[in-house]
Design a protein around this motif. Structure first.
Motif, mmCIF file in Angstrom:
data_model
loop_
_atom_site.group_PDB
_atom_site.id
_atom_site.type_symbol
_atom_site.label_atom_id
_atom_site.label_comp_id
_atom_site.label_asym_id
_atom_site.label_seq_id
_atom_site.Cartn_x
_atom_site.Cartn_y
_atom_site.Cartn_z
ATOM 1 N N ILE A 132 0.850 -1.182 0.000
ATOM 2 C CA ILE A 132 0.000 0.000 0.000
ATOM 3 C C ILE A 132 0.891 1.238 0.000
ATOM 4 N N GLN A 133 0.667 2.112 -0.975
ATOM 5 C CA GLN A 133 1.415 3.362 -1.043
ATOM 6 C C GLN A 133 0.471 4.512 -0.742
ATOM 7 N N ILE A 134 0.987 5.490 -0.021
ATOM 8 C CA ILE A 134 0.191 6.663 0.329
ATOM 9 C C ILE A 134 0.744 7.852 -0.446
ATOM 10 N N PRO A 135 -0.007 8.358 -1.420
ATOM 11 C CA PRO A 135 0.468 9.504 -2.200
ATOM 12 C C PRO A 135 0.692 10.721 -1.306
ATOM 13 N N SER A 136 1.713 11.497 -1.624
ATOM 14 C CA SER A 136 2.047 12.664 -0.799
ATOM 15 C C SER A 136 0.959 13.733 -0.850
ATOM 16 N N ASP A 137 0.169 13.764 -1.922
ATOM 17 C CA ASP A 137 -0.879 14.778 -2.044
ATOM 18 C C ASP A 137 -2.260 14.261 -1.615
ATOM 19 N N LEU A 138 -2.308 13.082 -0.988
ATOM 20 C CA LEU A 138 -3.577 12.547 -0.501
ATOM 21 C C LEU A 138 -4.037 13.344 0.709
ATOM 22 N N ASN A 139 -5.301 13.724 0.721
ATOM 23 C CA ASN A 139 -5.863 14.428 1.868
ATOM 24 C C ASN A 139 -5.634 13.557 3.109
ATOM 25 N N PRO A 140 -5.089 14.112 4.193
ATOM 26 C CA PRO A 140 -4.771 13.308 5.382
ATOM 27 C C PRO A 140 -5.956 12.503 5.929
ATOM 28 N N SER A 141 -7.164 13.001 5.766
ATOM 29 C CA SER A 141 -8.323 12.267 6.282
ATOM 30 C C SER A 141 -8.547 10.954 5.540
ATOM 31 N N LEU A 142 -7.983 10.816 4.330
ATOM 32 C CA LEU A 142 -8.208 9.626 3.507
ATOM 33 C C LEU A 142 -7.143 8.545 3.658
ATOM 34 N N VAL A 143 -6.125 8.786 4.461
ATOM 35 C CA VAL A 143 -5.049 7.800 4.618
ATOM 36 C C VAL A 143 -5.589 6.410 4.969
ATOM 37 N N PRO A 144 -6.599 6.268 5.843
ATOM 38 C CA PRO A 144 -7.106 4.918 6.129
ATOM 39 C C PRO A 144 -7.709 4.202 4.913
ATOM 40 N N LEU A 145 -8.070 4.960 3.868
ATOM 41 C CA LEU A 145 -8.648 4.367 2.658
ATOM 42 C C LEU A 145 -7.630 4.224 1.534
ATOM 43 N N ALA A 146 -6.366 4.515 1.786
ATOM 44 C CA ALA A 146 -5.340 4.496 0.740
ATOM 45 C C ALA A 146 -5.218 3.129 0.066
ATOM 46 N N PHE A 147 -5.564 2.061 0.757
ATOM 47 C CA PHE A 147 -5.470 0.727 0.155
ATOM 48 C C PHE A 147 -6.386 0.567 -1.052
ATOM 49 N N LEU A 148 -7.409 1.413 -1.175
ATOM 50 C CA LEU A 148 -8.336 1.339 -2.300
ATOM 51 C C LEU A 148 -7.798 2.009 -3.558
ATOM 52 N N LEU A 149 -6.880 2.951 -3.412
ATOM 53 C CA LEU A 149 -6.429 3.773 -4.536
ATOM 54 C C LEU A 149 -5.839 2.946 -5.672
ATOM 55 N N GLY A 150 -6.173 3.348 -6.883
ATOM 56 C CA GLY A 150 -5.587 2.734 -8.065
ATOM 57 C C GLY A 150 -6.629 2.183 -9.013
ATOM 58 N N ASN A 151 -6.113 1.543 -10.061
ATOM 59 C CA ASN A 151 -6.942 0.881 -11.062
ATOM 60 C C ASN A 151 -6.916 -0.620 -10.773
ATOM 61 N N TRP A 152 -8.078 -1.216 -10.738
ATOM 62 C CA TRP A 152 -8.224 -2.632 -10.400
ATOM 63 C C TRP A 152 -8.992 -3.334 -11.513
ATOM 64 N N GLU A 153 -8.604 -4.575 -11.818
ATOM 65 C CA GLU A 153 -9.324 -5.370 -12.813
ATOM 66 C C GLU A 153 -9.419 -6.799 -12.319
ATOM 67 N N GLY A 154 -10.519 -7.454 -12.687
ATOM 68 C CA GLY A 154 -10.670 -8.841 -12.292
ATOM 69 C C GLY A 154 -11.983 -9.412 -12.764
ATOM 70 N N ALA A 155 -12.414 -10.457 -12.088
ATOM 71 C CA ALA A 155 -13.628 -11.154 -12.495
ATOM 72 C C ALA A 155 -14.385 -11.631 -11.266
ATOM 73 N N GLY A 156 -15.647 -11.955 -11.498
ATOM 74 C CA GLY A 156 -16.481 -12.424 -10.407
ATOM 75 C C GLY A 156 -17.710 -13.148 -10.918
ATOM 76 N N VAL A 157 -18.667 -13.332 -10.011
ATOM 77 C CA VAL A 157 -19.900 -14.064 -10.302
ATOM 78 C C VAL A 157 -21.094 -13.185 -9.952
ATOM 79 N N PHE A 158 -22.095 -13.188 -10.820
ATOM 80 C CA PHE A 158 -23.362 -12.482 -10.623
ATOM 81 C C PHE A 158 -24.457 -13.529 -10.557
ATOM 82 N N ASP A 159 -25.323 -13.450 -9.523
ATOM 83 C CA ASP A 159 -26.403 -14.428 -9.370
ATOM 84 C C ASP A 159 -27.505 -13.795 -8.517
#
Length: 190
Positions: free
Chosen positions: A2-29
């Motif tokens: 997990i990287q924390i960008p230097s310009d990230l608002n300090p209140s968002l540091v706990p959510l830094a693990f979400l940052l970025g582009n993600w791709e994958g697959a799953g199931v819909f039912d």
């Protein structure tokens, strides 16, 4: 990692693990709809203000993993307060707007969410609310969604495992930060 960008608002540091582009697959039912495997792209970004911007697109996959048609799209804004309470405003392409509230787990990157309010357009499918669980597990972003309608009790309907997409610029940055290697490149492995 997990990287924390230097310009990230300090209140968002706990959510830094979400940052970025993600791709994958799953199931819909879900009852009354076609069960399928789906592909998904998710982007969490920030611009220095006190929220993460969220965009998700998913599509039905055929047996070979090829895109068949769009499944769902949603976008929104994620915030967190000093007590680790998460709030989200989300808009779905099906004519639904939701407000979600939840908690960031203590000492682990996991978020449990529940809808607080749902507004629908007259042409949207029935939708009364839902729950979601997001977790950062061994470098992957995993999530499961549950939903309820006037005719179907709360039940899981979508889940996915997403991998972080690394851009060429990020690869170049990682290469620049590698320790110096011996000239022959083999001595390192002896």
């Amino acid at each position: 990692m997990i990287q924390i960008p230097s310009d990230l608002n300090p209140s968002l540091v706990p959510l830094a693990f979400l940052l970025g582009n993600w791709e994958g697959a799953g199931v819909f039912d879900f009852p009354g709809e076609e069960k399928c495997n789906f592909g998904q792209e998710v982007v969490f970004s920030h611009d220095g203000r006190d929220f993460l911007e969220y965009h998700s697109r998913s599509w039905v996959l055929d047996a070979e993993g090829n895109k068949v048609r769009p499944l769902e799209s949603e976008s929104g804004y994620w915030r967190i307060d000093g007590q680790r309470k998460v709030e989200i405003v989300m808009v779905r392409d099906q004519g639904v707007v939701e407000i979600w509230y939840g908690d960031l787990a203590d000492k682990k990157p996991q978020i449990d969410l529940v809808t607080d309010a749902v507004a629908r357009t007259p042409g949207s499918r029935p939708h009364s609310g839902g729950k979601r669980l997001y977790g950062y597990v061994k470098g992957d972003l995993m999530w499961v969604g549950e939903k309820t309608t006037p005719d179907v009790e709360l039940r899981p309907y979508m889940s996915a495992q997403l991998k972080k997409v690394v851009t060429p610029e990020e690869v170049a940055e990682m290469a620049r930060n590698l320790p110096d290697m011996p000239d022959d490149g083999i001595a390192f492995f002896r």
